[in-house]
Scaffold this active site. Sequence first.
Site, mmCIF file in Angstrom:
data_model
loop_
_atom_site.group_PDB
_atom_site.id
_atom_site.type_symbol
_atom_site.label_atom_id
_atom_site.label_comp_id
_atom_site.label_asym_id
_atom_site.label_seq_id
_atom_site.Cartn_x
_atom_site.Cartn_y
_atom_site.Cartn_z
ATOM 1 N N ASP A 168 -14.298 -19.745 -49.563
ATOM 2 C CA ASP A 168 -13.216 -20.132 -50.486
ATOM 3 C C ASP A 168 -12.238 -18.993 -50.771
ATOM 4 O O ASP A 168 -11.681 -18.912 -51.886
ATOM 5 C CB ASP A 168 -13.806 -20.662 -51.812
ATOM 6 N N ASN A 183 -9.223 -26.185 -46.035
ATOM 7 C CA ASN A 183 -10.208 -26.782 -46.929
ATOM 8 C C ASN A 183 -9.521 -27.145 -48.236
ATOM 9 O O ASN A 183 -8.538 -26.525 -48.622
ATOM 10 C CB ASN A 183 -11.343 -25.773 -47.204
ATOM 11 N N SER A 206 -13.467 -39.421 -50.078
ATOM 12 C CA SER A 206 -12.235 -39.896 -50.733
ATOM 13 C C SER A 206 -11.020 -39.100 -50.263
ATOM 14 O O SER A 206 -9.920 -39.651 -50.137
ATOM 15 C CB SER A 206 -12.368 -39.875 -52.259
ATOM 16 N N SER A 230 -7.046 -26.544 -54.921
ATOM 17 C CA SER A 230 -6.337 -25.649 -53.999
ATOM 18 C C SER A 230 -6.612 -26.071 -52.563
ATOM 19 O O SER A 230 -7.743 -26.423 -52.227
ATOM 20 C CB SER A 230 -6.849 -24.205 -54.149
ATOM 21 N N ARG A 257 -21.276 -27.565 -45.571
ATOM 22 C CA ARG A 257 -22.014 -26.713 -44.667
ATOM 23 C C ARG A 257 -21.128 -25.523 -44.357
ATOM 24 O O ARG A 257 -19.924 -25.696 -44.110
ATOM 25 C CB ARG A 257 -22.273 -27.518 -43.390
ATOM 26 N N HIS A 303 -10.380 -27.354 -52.241
ATOM 27 C CA HIS A 303 -11.388 -26.836 -53.174
ATOM 28 C C HIS A 303 -11.000 -27.238 -54.601
ATOM 29 O O HIS A 303 -9.844 -27.087 -54.993
ATOM 30 C CB HIS A 303 -11.462 -25.311 -53.053
#
Length: 186
Positions: free
Chosen positions: A143, A105, A16, A134, A89, A107
């Site tokens: 992260d 990324n 999404s 974030s 991964r 998160h």
Amino acid sequence: MRDPRRVGVLISGRGSNLRALVEQAKGYEIALVASNKPQAPGLDWAREQGLSTWTWDSKGVEKEEFDRTLSAALDDHRIGTVALAGFMRILSPWFIDQWRGRILNIHPSLLPKYRGLDTHARAIEAGDRVSGCSVHVVTEVLDAGEVLGQAEVAIESGDTPATLENRVLAAEHELYPRILREFVRR
Ligand code: GRF
């Protein structure tokens, strides 16, 4: 030559966020969609859109071998920015070094709170009144890289992890394209 405005999106599942990145692409272009799961629904969607795709089932493949092959595919498409969007991964230190400072990324928590999985259940369990998402730079530490942008989402009484996830996802879909657009310019 790596071009920062040519973005490679890495997915493992429904995609999404990929969809939001494609539909709101301005200032950048999704030049490759790559997946470690050949059956990822997001890949089917990408193909339907006519986007370039790459996939290799990572199951049983040595981590760095996978990452070297993936990195070569990104280079073949002159990718300059890598956007993780539900890529389940952990990337090898080799890959992170190759793409240092160029991997983002999304998160589903207000980092540094709730790194890792099950963020919504943990936020509800802790009695938090606010959660969110974030966008951060990916480093070797899970992260934990520089946070580039966040969006807050109120936690309502009666929220379950699933209801909270839906509202946070809507916020992700607004946040990620905006932060990516700003990032490729810097
Ligand atoms: C999102 O919750 C994102 O924050 C997390 O993985 C999920 C991916 O969902 N990193 P989708 O595949 O983009 O729908």
